[in-house]
Scaffold this active site. Structure first.
Site, PDB file in Angstrom:
ATOM      1  N   GLU A 142      34.540  44.692  43.054  1.00 55.53           N
ATOM      2  CA  GLU A 142      34.843  44.439  41.644  1.00 55.53           C
ATOM      3  C   GLU A 142      33.846  43.451  41.072  1.00 55.53           C
ATOM      4  O   GLU A 142      33.852  42.276  41.447  1.00 55.53           O
ATOM      5  CB  GLU A 142      36.244  43.814  41.526  1.00 55.53           C
ATOM      6  CG  GLU A 142      37.374  44.702  41.991  1.00 55.53           C
ATOM      7  CD  GLU A 142      38.059  45.402  40.824  1.00 55.53           C
ATOM      8  OE1 GLU A 142      37.651  45.166  39.663  1.00 55.53           O
ATOM      9  OE2 GLU A 142      38.992  46.164  41.090  1.00 55.53           O
ATOM     10  N   SER A 184      34.061  48.344  34.369  1.00 56.38           N
ATOM     11  CA  SER A 184      33.862  49.109  33.125  1.00 56.38           C
ATOM     12  C   SER A 184      33.197  50.465  33.356  1.00 56.38           C
ATOM     13  O   SER A 184      32.367  50.889  32.539  1.00 56.38           O
ATOM     14  CB  SER A 184      33.039  48.307  32.113  1.00 56.38           C
ATOM     15  OG  SER A 184      33.686  47.098  31.795  1.00 56.38           O
ATOM     16  N   GLU A 241      42.826  40.781  39.146  1.00 57.17           N
ATOM     17  CA  GLU A 241      43.879  40.211  38.285  1.00 57.17           C
ATOM     18  C   GLU A 241      44.953  39.518  39.127  1.00 57.17           C
ATOM     19  O   GLU A 241      45.548  38.533  38.699  1.00 57.17           O
ATOM     20  CB  GLU A 241      44.472  41.316  37.397  1.00 57.17           C
ATOM     21  CG  GLU A 241      43.492  41.673  36.283  1.00 57.17           C
ATOM     22  CD  GLU A 241      43.505  43.122  35.846  1.00 57.17           C
ATOM     23  OE1 GLU A 241      44.483  43.842  36.133  1.00 57.17           O
ATOM     24  OE2 GLU A 241      42.514  43.538  35.213  1.00 57.17           O
ATOM     25  N   ASN A 270      43.327  53.195  37.601  1.00 49.42           N
ATOM     26  CA  ASN A 270      44.417  52.213  37.630  1.00 49.42           C
ATOM     27  C   ASN A 270      44.972  52.013  36.214  1.00 49.42           C
ATOM     28  O   ASN A 270      44.293  51.474  35.352  1.00 49.42           O
ATOM     29  CB  ASN A 270      43.868  50.891  38.191  1.00 49.42           C
ATOM     30  CG  ASN A 270      44.948  49.856  38.373  1.00 49.42           C
ATOM     31  OD1 ASN A 270      46.146  50.154  38.250  1.00 49.42           O
ATOM     32  ND2 ASN A 270      44.542  48.636  38.652  1.00 49.42           N
ATOM     33  N   LYS A 294      47.190  50.005  35.394  1.00 50.88           N
ATOM     34  CA  LYS A 294      47.594  48.599  35.228  1.00 50.88           C
ATOM     35  C   LYS A 294      48.981  48.537  34.563  1.00 50.88           C
ATOM     36  O   LYS A 294      49.841  49.350  34.881  1.00 50.88           O
ATOM     37  CB  LYS A 294      46.520  47.821  34.453  1.00 50.88           C
ATOM     38  CG  LYS A 294      45.152  47.915  35.123  1.00 50.88           C
ATOM     39  CD  LYS A 294      44.155  46.940  34.549  1.00 50.88           C
ATOM     40  CE  LYS A 294      42.812  47.076  35.257  1.00 50.88           C
ATOM     41  NZ  LYS A 294      41.823  46.123  34.784  1.00 50.88           N
ATOM     42  N   HIS A 329      43.475  42.856  44.001  1.00 56.20           N
ATOM     43  CA  HIS A 329      42.836  43.153  42.718  1.00 56.20           C
ATOM     44  C   HIS A 329      42.475  41.828  42.033  1.00 56.20           C
ATOM     45  O   HIS A 329      43.214  40.848  42.142  1.00 56.20           O
ATOM     46  CB  HIS A 329      43.782  43.979  41.826  1.00 56.20           C
ATOM     47  CG  HIS A 329      43.103  44.481  40.592  1.00 56.20           C
ATOM     48  ND1 HIS A 329      42.960  43.693  39.466  1.00 56.20           N
ATOM     49  CD2 HIS A 329      42.483  45.649  40.327  1.00 56.20           C
ATOM     50  CE1 HIS A 329      42.281  44.389  38.549  1.00 56.20           C
ATOM     51  NE2 HIS A 329      41.982  45.573  39.054  1.00 56.20           N
ATOM     52  N   GLY A 370      35.232  44.642  31.155  1.00 52.86           N
ATOM     53  CA  GLY A 370      35.754  44.297  29.831  1.00 52.86           C
ATOM     54  C   GLY A 370      34.982  43.190  29.140  1.00 52.86           C
ATOM     55  O   GLY A 370      35.502  42.519  28.249  1.00 52.86           O
TER      56      GLY A 370
HETATM   57  P1  PGA Z   1      37.704  48.247  34.102  1.00 55.41           P
HETATM   58  O1  PGA Z   1      38.804  47.707  35.144  1.00 55.41           O
HETATM   59  O2  PGA Z   1      37.307  49.616  34.550  1.00 55.41           O
HETATM   60  O3  PGA Z   1      38.426  48.242  32.790  1.00 55.41           O
HETATM   61  O4  PGA Z   1      36.572  47.274  34.161  1.00 55.41           O
HETATM   62  C1  PGA Z   1      38.500  47.729  36.507  1.00 55.41           C
HETATM   63  C2  PGA Z   1      39.459  46.880  37.266  1.00 55.41           C
HETATM   64  O5  PGA Z   1      39.982  45.880  36.719  1.00 55.41           O
HETATM   65  O6  PGA Z   1      39.703  47.179  38.432  1.00 55.41           O
END
Ligand code: PGA
Length: 268
Positions: free
Chosen positions: A166, A212, A98, A12, A14, A96, A172
């Site tokens: 998730e 991550s 976010e 992704n 983003k 997601h 992060g």
């Molecule tokens: P990340 O992001 O791999 O940087 O932890 C995953 C996500 O937000 O889906």
């Protein structure tokens, strides 16, 4: 018979790419050897979907990162599943973390989006989230059950849904989930499907992990019993993504030999 769930990786991007970054990432993905046994999808900002589709190899699918719950209307700033499909997106990421935490999307809104996206013919990566406070207060199972109870009735066709777990506390934050922590939650989700939807759906639905994931951690995680792939954020912008796509059948690519760094796991 053992279930055959095709390994699935969603990188992704983003809101971290522009047209020229998409060109260089697409060039990288065209030049390296990607394991064709992996179903590989790239999550792209809506305004660049057509651009990414025109540049990526045809075996790499494209996903929109969000969409609205109806086909058309006075909803300034929103896009519909039909619109993103017309721009080349086969998949749509919904729920997601976010979207949930920054934009306040509720379980109910996400469920409505899932129903509409599926009825419009899209495939959906539906995310469920574990927050640090869920884990610390041992409420992970309840938090996931609440999200699954909202999601499951919205799914009209599980063969077009990938479920993404998730671990928000491991995204992060510098803290990684251990393989056993990941397996425990993936098993919990598969059991939830078995008890509440049915054995066939539980055995055939792909459940992927996000938190991550990197070149350093993907191989060990890829061998977990209930893990069928990854949703990748920060590593999707790096050559790490190639190692992650190839995690089940690793081999050095022509362009990059990624030497895995030592993963730093938190004590279980
Ligand atoms: P990340 O992001 O791999 O940087 O932890 C995953 C996500 O937000 O889906």
């Amino acid at each position: 018979m053992a279930p055959s769930r095709r390994f699935f990786v969603l990188g992704n991007w983003k809101m971290n790419v522009n047209a020229s970054r998409i060109e260089s990432l697409s060039r990288l993905l065209s030049e390296v050897k990607l394991d064709r046994k992996t179903e590989f999808v790239v999550g792209c900002p809506s305004c660049y979907l057509s651009h990414a589709r025109s540049l990526l190899p045809s075996h790499v699918a494209v996903a929109a990162q969000n969409c609205y719950k109806v086909a058309r209307g006075n909803f300034s700033g929103e896009v519909s599943p039909a619109m993103v499909q017309e721009c080349g997106a086969e998949w749509i990421i919904l729920g997601h973390p976010e979207r949930r935490t920054i934009f306040g999307e509720t379980d109910d809104l996400i469920a409505q989006k899932v129903t509409h996206a599926l009825s419009a013919g899209a495939k959906v990566v539906a995310c469920v989230v574990e927050r640090a406070e869920d884990r610390e207060s041992q409420l992970t199972e309840a938090a996931l059950a609440r999200q699954m109870q909202a999601l499951a009735p919205a799914v009209t066709d599980w063969s077009r849904v990938v479920l993404a777990f998730e671990a928000l506390w491991a995204s992060g934050t510098g803290v990684l989930a251990t393989p056993s922590q990941v397996q425990e939650v993936l098993y919990m989700l598969r059991e939830w499907l078995r008890l509440n939807v049915g054995s066939h759906v539980a055995e055939t639905t792909r459940i992927i992990y996000a938190g991550s994931v990197s070149a350093a951690t993907c191989q060990e995680l890829a061998s977990l019993d209930d893990l069928d792939g990854f949703l990748v954020g920060s590593a999707a912008l790096k050559p790490d993504l190639v190692s992650i796509v190839n995690a089940r059948h690793p081999r050095p690519s022509k362009l990059f030999v990624v030497i895995p760094a030592r993963p730093v796991y938190r004590k279980a």
